[in-house]
Write an enzyme that holds these catalytic residues in place. Structure first.
Site, PDB file in Angstrom:
ATOM      1  N   ARG A  82      -0.119  -8.658  13.597  1.00  0.00           N
ATOM      2  CA  ARG A  82      -0.603  -7.780  12.676  1.00  0.00           C
ATOM      3  C   ARG A  82      -1.589  -8.251  11.584  1.00  0.00           C
ATOM      4  NH1 ARG A  82       4.647  -5.263  10.811  1.00  0.00           N
ATOM      5  NH2 ARG A  82       3.537  -4.072   9.291  1.00  0.00           N
TER       6      ARG A  82
ATOM      7  N   LYS B 228       0.802  -1.183  -0.086  1.00  0.00           N
ATOM      8  CA  LYS B 228       0.013   0.032   0.079  1.00  0.00           C
ATOM      9  C   LYS B 228       0.980   1.292   0.113  1.00  0.00           C
ATOM     10  CE  LYS B 228      -2.117  -1.310   3.947  1.00  0.00           C
ATOM     11  NZ  LYS B 228      -1.275  -2.269   4.221  1.00  0.00           N
TER      12      LYS B 228
END
Ligand code: AP5
Length: 220
Positions: free
Chosen positions: A171, A14
């Site tokens: 995560r 990203k």
């Protein structure tokens, strides 16, 4: 207004794509991860609270993140558009963003970067970054010219605090539990979600695919 939402798991690329898009489109890259890290750096109280949560691999509280994003989207440089990186990440955040967009009649495009598990682990374990200029490297796919030094300014490259094996696992777990469901929520809500296979291609190849989608979106 161009509203581009880059969606994907940790390590899906990203940040890499947002930087390229910012350069090409001239609209701001809004990374909630970067904003939170900056706030934590400047605020001891936040560091002890939210900073500890982030270091464990869990998500920061929705209320804080939503307020931070709303403030950022209200700034003058976002009037012509923006690239969201890492937001929304929970259903509450997605709901908030949809409301913000609808209120202004803005039609977003959500770009889902689909990357397989093994590539994600390899990317995160090999990530290095320059704290001075923000350039991202990867020891395997995008190594610096000189060992562990930034090509642009010679600064020593560092490993991000949350890129250790245990925290990466946390995560990814938070992503599966809290963030992946957002994709289905957005699809069901009729938002425009485009999936880009981003596991095997180079950043430049992924970028060209994204540009094709964004150009099409402008014409629609
Ligand atoms: P954040 O900073 O957003 O991190 P993340 O989502 O875990 O994503 P990453 O930055 O790790 O990966 P990326 O997808 O940007 O990939 P990158 O381009 O760097 O969030 C950090 C923390 O902040 C969260 O855990 C949470 O606590 C908190 N937070 C943030 N937003 C929040 C929110 N909305 N709500 C609540 N909490 C929030 O690439 C990774 C590596 O791969 C690099 O080395 C790169 O060079 C390499 N690479 C990239 N593309 C390719 C490619 N095509 N081929 C080969 N290598 C590639």
């Amino acid at each position: 207004m161009k509203a581009i939402v880059l969606f994907g798991s940790p390590g899906s690329g990203k940040g890499t794509q947002a930087k390229l898009l910012k350069k090409r489109l001239g609209i701001p890259h809004i990374s909630t991860g970067d904003m939170l890290r900056e706030r934590i750096r400047l605020d001891g109280e936040l560091r002890a609270g939210v900073g500890t949560v982030m270091l464990s691999g869990a998500l920061a509280p929705d209320q804080l993140v939503n307020r931070m994003v709303e403030d950022r989207l209200g700034r003058a440089d976002a009037a012509k558009g923006f690239i969201l990186d890492g937001y929304p990440r929970t259903l509450a955040q997605a709901d908030e963003l949809c409301r913000w967009l609808d209120k202004r009649g803005v039609r977003e495009v959500v770009i889902y970067l689909a990357v397989d598990y093994n590539s994600i682990i390899a990317r995160l374990m090999g990530r290095r970054q320059c704290l001075r200029c923000g350039t991202l490297y990867n020891l395997v796919s995008q190594p610096p010219k000189v060992d562990l030094e930034c090509d642009r300014d010679g600064e020593k490259l560092v490993v991000r605090d949350d890129d250790s094996e245990t925290v990466i696992r946390e995560r990814l777990d938070a992503y599966e539990r809290q963030t992946r469901p957002v994709l289905e929520f957005l699809r069901q809500a009729g938002r425009r979600v485009e999936e880009v296979a981003a596991g095997a291609d180079s950043p430049e190849q992924v970028f060209e695919k994204i540009c094709g989608i964004v150009l099409n979106h402008d014409r629609a």
